[in-house]
Scaffold this motif. Structure first.
Motif, mmCIF file in Angstrom:
data_model
loop_
_atom_site.group_PDB
_atom_site.id
_atom_site.type_symbol
_atom_site.label_atom_id
_atom_site.label_comp_id
_atom_site.label_asym_id
_atom_site.label_seq_id
_atom_site.Cartn_x
_atom_site.Cartn_y
_atom_site.Cartn_z
ATOM 1 N N GLN A 18 -1.253 1.823 13.998
ATOM 2 C CA GLN A 18 -2.079 1.983 15.185
ATOM 3 C C GLN A 18 -3.097 3.102 15.007
ATOM 4 N N ARG A 19 -2.685 4.220 14.427
ATOM 5 C CA ARG A 19 -3.618 5.330 14.199
ATOM 6 C C ARG A 19 -4.717 4.921 13.230
ATOM 7 N N PHE A 20 -4.338 4.125 12.226
ATOM 8 C CA PHE A 20 -5.343 3.651 11.261
ATOM 9 C C PHE A 20 -6.356 2.738 11.951
ATOM 10 N N THR B 193 -11.291 12.817 8.662
ATOM 11 C CA THR B 193 -10.658 11.967 7.656
ATOM 12 C C THR B 193 -9.381 11.349 8.213
ATOM 13 N N PHE B 194 -8.934 10.285 7.557
ATOM 14 C CA PHE B 194 -7.613 9.703 7.790
ATOM 15 C C PHE B 194 -6.945 9.600 6.431
ATOM 16 N N TRP B 195 -5.772 10.206 6.311
ATOM 17 C CA TRP B 195 -5.108 10.243 5.002
ATOM 18 C C TRP B 195 -3.610 10.168 5.202
ATOM 19 N N GLU B 196 -2.984 9.176 4.581
ATOM 20 C CA GLU B 196 -1.539 9.021 4.697
ATOM 21 C C GLU B 196 -0.944 8.485 3.396
ATOM 22 N N ILE C 278 0.845 -1.197 0.000
ATOM 23 C CA ILE C 278 0.000 0.000 0.000
ATOM 24 C C ILE C 278 0.879 1.245 0.000
ATOM 25 N N VAL C 279 0.501 2.248 -0.807
ATOM 26 C CA VAL C 279 1.260 3.504 -0.849
ATOM 27 C C VAL C 279 0.414 4.706 -0.412
ATOM 28 N N GLU C 280 -0.881 4.516 -0.285
ATOM 29 C CA GLU C 280 -1.744 5.609 0.172
ATOM 30 C C GLU C 280 -3.033 5.028 0.743
ATOM 31 N N ILE C 281 -3.487 5.608 1.836
ATOM 32 C CA ILE C 281 -4.789 5.267 2.424
ATOM 33 C C ILE C 281 -5.574 6.556 2.620
ATOM 34 N N GLY C 282 -6.834 6.540 2.218
ATOM 35 C CA GLY C 282 -7.724 7.674 2.459
ATOM 36 C C GLY C 282 -9.030 7.180 3.051
ATOM 37 N N CYS C 283 -9.483 7.811 4.126
ATOM 38 C CA CYS C 283 -10.728 7.418 4.783
ATOM 39 C C CYS C 283 -11.573 8.650 5.073
#
Length: 236
Positions: free
Chosen positions: A75-77, A38-41, A21-26
């Motif tokens: 953990q944050r995710f 939102t959660f974005w990394e 995985i290279v990007e997660i967006g919630c």
């Protein structure tokens, strides 16, 4: 009800083949309304970026080099998602990657029962029609002009709009109005602005039932009318 709309970008199609995985967006929804949380990394995959994947999302190996690795954000995710239903377009793909990453960090996998697959919902509602995110945006009149490349947060925001349309439209209050219990919002009979009031009961006068049997006078008039007809089919 809390729900999380999620999207990921990856280096390829299969985590078992070494892809990451290279990007997660919630995007968080509460009672199917975006809360703004939102959660974005971006995530350093600790490997090269195949050309095919770069052409999809535009995230290069150089761009991701100084981003945190998945273990640093895991953990944050997990805390952000919690036990909320996770709304995903083609859920099997993203869940496979998420669980591979979580397992590598010593976290428990997310159960597939937690995922809500919008592809399956779209195919059920519109059999035979295209079910891609772009196709559904077009169907529902959702502006996706900014989607020149795939991006996890942008795609999550678009998917949130698509999901609300798939579940009956963005005016959820119209559905709640049919709930006689008035739970979860301003249902039928609820007082506007009183979120916890439930249905409003009104005292109404009791009216006696109207008589339906004919009176003696009406029966006499009917009998006289039948005498004027040759062989009436209404005569008992």
């Amino acid at each position: 009800m809390r729900e999380i709309v999620l999207d990921t970008e990856t280096t390829g199609l299969d985590p078992n083949g070494g892809h990451r995985i290279v990007e997660i967006g919630c995007v968080e929804l509460h009672n199917r309304v975006p809360t703004g949380e939102t959660f974005w990394e971006y995530i350093n995959p600790e490997r090269d970026m195949p050309t095919e994947a770069f052409e999809v999302h535009g995230l290069s190996e150089a761009f991701l080099a100084d981003k945190p690795v998945f273990a640093a954000i895991a953990q944050r995710f997990v805390d952000f998602v919690g036990d909320a239903p996770i709304v995903i377009h083609n859920a099997a793909f993203d869940m496979k990657f998420l669980n591979a990453e979580l397992k590598s960090c010593g976290f428990k996998p997310l159960p597939m029962s937690q995922a809500v697959d919008t592809v399956a919902i779209a195919r059920s509602r519109f059999p035979g029609a295209a079910a891609s995110l772009d196709a559904l945006c077009k169907r529902f009149g959702i502006d996706n002009a900014k989607r020149t490349k795939h991006g996890a947060l942008l795609d999550s925001e678009l998917l949130a709009e698509v999901y609300l349309e798939l579940m009956g439209g963005r005016q959820a209050g119209l559905e709640l109005a049919a709930d006689p219990r008035g739970s979860g919002g301003a249902g039928a009979g609820a007082v506007p602005g009183d979120k916890g009031a439930g249905p409003l009961h009104r005292d109404r006068p009791v009216r006696p039932p109207r008589p339906h049997a004919p009176s003696a006078e009406e029966e006499a008039r009917h009998a006289a009318f039948l005498e004027k007809i040759s062989e009436p089919i209404w005569r008992a």
